[in-house]
Design an enzyme around this catalytic site. Structure first.
Site, PDB file in Angstrom:
ATOM      1  N   GLY A 243       4.805 -15.395   3.560  1.00 55.40           N
ATOM      2  CA  GLY A 243       4.021 -15.367   4.791  1.00 55.40           C
ATOM      3  C   GLY A 243       2.551 -15.140   4.517  1.00 55.40           C
ATOM      4  CB  THR A 472       7.837  -7.873  -0.187  1.00 55.79           C
ATOM      5  OG1 THR A 472       8.583  -7.765   1.034  1.00 55.79           O
ATOM      6  CG2 THR A 472       6.600  -8.706   0.074  1.00 55.79           C
ATOM      7  NE  ARG A 617       9.410   9.475  -3.415  1.00 55.64           N
ATOM      8  CZ  ARG A 617       9.760  10.569  -4.084  1.00 55.64           C
ATOM      9  NH1 ARG A 617      10.350  10.459  -5.253  1.00 55.64           N
ATOM     10  NH2 ARG A 617       9.512  11.772  -3.583  1.00 55.64           N
ATOM     11  CE  LYS A 690      -1.212   6.584  -1.809  1.00 55.31           C
ATOM     12  NZ  LYS A 690      -2.522   7.231  -2.082  1.00 55.31           N
ATOM     13  N   GLY A 691       1.641   1.657   0.456  1.00 51.55           N
ATOM     14  CA  GLY A 691       1.843   0.219   0.317  1.00 51.55           C
ATOM     15  C   GLY A 691       1.318  -0.311  -0.998  1.00 51.55           C
ATOM     16  CB  VAL A 692       2.660  -1.642  -3.921  1.00 47.45           C
ATOM     17  CG1 VAL A 692       3.989  -2.286  -3.574  1.00 47.45           C
ATOM     18  CG2 VAL A 692       2.170  -2.149  -5.267  1.00 47.45           C
ATOM     19  CD  GLU A 694      -1.962  -6.959   2.509  1.00 45.16           C
ATOM     20  OE1 GLU A 694      -2.280  -7.922   3.213  1.00 45.16           O
ATOM     21  OE2 GLU A 694      -1.894  -5.801   2.935  1.00 45.16           O
TER      22      GLU A 694
END
Length: 738
Positions: A243, A472, A617, A690-692, A694
């Site tokens: 996407g 993802t 993490r 946390k987000g990875v 981007e």
């Protein structure tokens, strides 16, 4: 600790570090992997619906104006044609992410070249295609009133510029100053799976099989577009073939398919061609950026200015947030950050692959490299020297920041100490060899999410949410969280995604999916653990679960199934509180790149690249590494190959397919190294992740650009850095080495 839906207090219990199953963080395979490899994972266009008709969209032949007549009769007489549709409810623009409402409708108005203005439906795709090509449409052509190129002349004033101190004075008094202009072109998401939808009605109820990223918002957008209650809309998107932002909102094919299916009383499939996706779905805005940096003799920043000009269609609120990372990454008490938007007649600009940081940081990291050279300081050291104690101009503290560790770990693994600071210092045959570095940074967001978890009476775990997996690893990660929390082997865990009738997950976008929907699943598991703890006779925090057994200290292990008389189901919820305002939550990393630049042709080859990343993490080491690799590849594309090319005369997109829009391919990418820096950030989420997704693109192109300069001494500020741009500035290839 008292639980609530709103995440206002950092969860410091380290719960996932005290569980026993040992699957969290492991590099486990994706459970749906075999289905995808075997070709049996069903994507949006692949469902076999009895009696399904085929629809093909028709794009406008003008740049701006109105449709005055559609000559339907001629194509209705063609073989197999069932209908020609052009409606005030059809979309002329795709919805921005998290819109939750219909975007601009009524395709009789033409906003940009090749905007969909009609749908032709026939018994077969070939018949629909032939009729779509033959359809004659009359227009009131207003293209002379269009503006196709962004300009300062019609740019809106910047929304909420950041201003602090006395920038001009600080620049005047600085020992070293960089004042540089950069340009980046527009980018396409270029997802492998095109936009596709199958719509089918049963009475008042609509089922749509679609390729979409955020189903709870998409249901509301589709319902609003059609003028019906959202309770009558169901969307199924169990597998999405990429996407990258383009499928955050509902788009043309979904609404057109639904309207045609309702009229015909049978299912209708609409699949956009690759060219149609490029021409009418979200683009990243091109940017013009000016960066001014000033520092003292010690290299410490005293002045920091980052300004940008971007574009969008009139009426669109979205502006590429170019300066997003500049707000918090580096020091400099005298500051100016501002983004201005120019209204132009091109397809809608929206979120594409790390909006903001992806293009803002690649320019900033080149400017930082220039400042390091001017000050005579190693580029790694300059970055480390300019990390503020709190967000400049705000005073907001940081939740965690692994940038120093990323720079140090990346430098050690890459061999940065072997780099020569002098350009053109190393040559191998025809090739100049150079090294470059850049920081990585990306904002972190916790989004509202729900997930339902069931521990069945026979000891299986089922996780259910409408969250999507766009490649993802959502199926893997959500299963690992639940298996870890409930002490069940991963092969006894099932994850069901992509059905809007399930609890509303955060959706796949903004790098918030795993931490947000994962936290909701975590909350549901906590509720199940509390019930099991009562049966064991201990507190929930003292409950031990592993391999299907439950116990506490001093209590003999028992099969969990002995504690259950029926399935145990709980729904977990999470939504952001004020922690995101109180503490800056971001992810960090560093890139190190070696390039070879051909002394005669200007061709650049990536020889090796290392990325080190800290993002809380690590939930699955394999899927996280894959995400970082993918981001680095996109960064290489942004540096060397990718650019949307628009005709300045009529605004149409010239390179509208993968033959002419050049994404990196296997031959462009060497083996790359990824270093994952484990950390715990309790401010970010209950699972301390946390987000990875981007992070791996943010700054990567800057490392490539800096390596090119170190290789051949050419400092380009216009991306992508194609051979023709380098060639005119290369040093004499026959000159002796310095």
């Amino acid at each position: 600790m008292t639980m609530s839906d709103t995440y206002d207090t950092p969860d410091t219990r380290d719960m996932l570090d005290r569980t026993r199953q040992g699957v969290i963080g492991k590099g486990l395979d994706r459970p749906e992997g075999p289905l995808k490899v075997a070709g049996t994972a069903t994507y949006a266009a692949e469902y076999a619906r009895p009696g399904c008709a085929e629809g093909v969209l028709v794009g406008a032949a003008i740049s701006k104006g109105r449709v005055t007549a559609i000559h339907r009769d001629a194509v209705m007489a063609m073989p197999g044609v069932l209908g020609v549709y052009s409606s005030e409810r059809m979309l002329r623009r795709a919805a921005q992410g998290t819109a939750g409402e219909a975007p601009e409708q009524d395709v009789s108005t033409v906003d940009f070249p090749m905007q969909p203005v009609a749908l032709v439906v026939a018994e077969t795709f070939e018949q629909a295609t032939a009729a779509a090509k033959a359809l004659r449409i009359d227009y009131d052509d207003q293209s002379d009133d269009a503006r196709f190129m962004p300009s300062d002349d019609n740019a809106e004033p910047a929304d909420d510029p950041v201003e602090a101190g006395d920038l001009d004075r600080a620049l005047r008094e600085a020992a070293h100053v960089v004042d540089a202009q950069f340009t980046t072109p527009g980018h396409a998401s270029a997802a492998m799976e095109p936009h596709a939808a199958i719509a089918e009605w049963e009475g008042r109820d609509l089922t749509l099989w679609g390729s979409l990223q955020m189903l709870s918002f998409n249901v509301a957008e589709l319902a609003d577009s059609l003028g019906i209650d959202p309770k009558h809309v169901r969307i199924l998107s169990p597998y999405v073939g990429g996407g990258f932002g383009s499928k955050l909102g509902i788009s043309h094919e979904a609404v057109a398919a639904a309207l045609a299916a309702q009229d015909l009383g049978r299912p209708v499939r609409v699949v956009m061609s690759r060219q149609q996706v490029f021409q009418s779905i979200m683009r990243r805005s091109e940017t013009e950026q000016r960066i001014r940096l000033g520092c003292g003799p010690d290299g410490r920043l005293t002045a920091f200015a980052h300004e940008a000009l971007v574009s969008n269609l009139p009426g669109e609120d979205f502006s590429e947030p170019v300066t997003q990372a500049s707000e918090f990454l580096y020091a400099g008490e005298n500051r100016l950050l501002a983004v201005r938007k120019s209204d132009i007649t091109r397809l809608t600009a929206g979120s594409v692959r790390a909006p903001g940081e992806a293009v803002g940081m690649q320019a900033l990291e080149v400017a930082m490299d220039e400042l390091a050279e001017a000050a005579g300081i190693d580029p790694v050291e300059l970055r480390k020297r300019n990390l503020p104690d709190a967000v400049p101009g705000e005073g907001t503290p940081y939740s965690s920041r692994r940038l120093v560790q990323a720079l140090d770990a990346g430098a050690a693994a890459f061999g940065w100490d072997q780099r020569s600071a002098t350009p053109c210092a190393r040559r191998e045959g025809e090739w100049w060899i150079g090294h470059g570095v850049a920081s990585a940074a990306r904002v972190n967001i916790l989004a509202k999410a729900e997930a339902r978890v069931t521990l069945t009476a026979d000891g299986h775990v089922v996780v259910e949410t409408d969250h999507t997996d766009i490649g993802t690893g959502s199926y893997a990660v959500l299963g690992q969280i639940a298996a870890e929390m409930l002490g069940q082997p991963i092969d006894r865990t099932t994850v069901q995604l992509g059905d809007s009738r399930l609890p509303s997950g955060a959706g796949s976008g903004g790098s918030w999916g795993a931490s947000s929907t994962g936290s909701a699943a975590f909350r549901a598991c906590e509720a199940i653990r509390a019930t099991l703890a009562q049966a064991v006779g201990c507190s929930a925090d003292d409950l031990l679960l592993q391999d299907g057994k439950a116990w506490a200290e001093g209590v003999d292990p028992r099969p969990v199934t002995d504690l259950l008389t029926e399935d145990l189901t709980r729904t977990g919820r999470i939504e952001p509180g004020d922690l995101m305002e109180k503490v800056n939550q971001s992810t960090y990393g560093a890139f190190f790149c070696e390039v070879a630049v051909n002394a005669f042709t200007g061709e650049t080859r990536i020889r090796r690249m290392t990325g080190a990343f800290g993002f809380g993490r690590v939930l699955n080491a394999k899927t996280a590494r894959s995400q970082c690799l993918g981001g680095m590849v996109w960064g290489i594309g942004s540096a060397l190959t990718e650019a949307l090319q628009f005709d300045s005369r009529d605004g149409h997109l010239v390179n509208h397919d993968l033959a002419e829009y050049h994404v990196p391919v296997h031959a462009d990418i060497p083996p790359m190294e990824v270093i994952l820096l484990e950390e715990r950030d309790p401010h970010a989420s209950p699972i301390q992740a946390k987000g990875v997704g981007e992070l791996g693109i943010c700054g990567a192109a800057g490392a490539v650009a800096n390596a090119i300069y170190n290789a051949c001494g050419v400092r380009l500020r216009d991306f992508p850095m194609t051979p023709d741009r380098l060639l005119a500035h290369l040093p004499d290839p026959f000159a002796p080495a310095a």
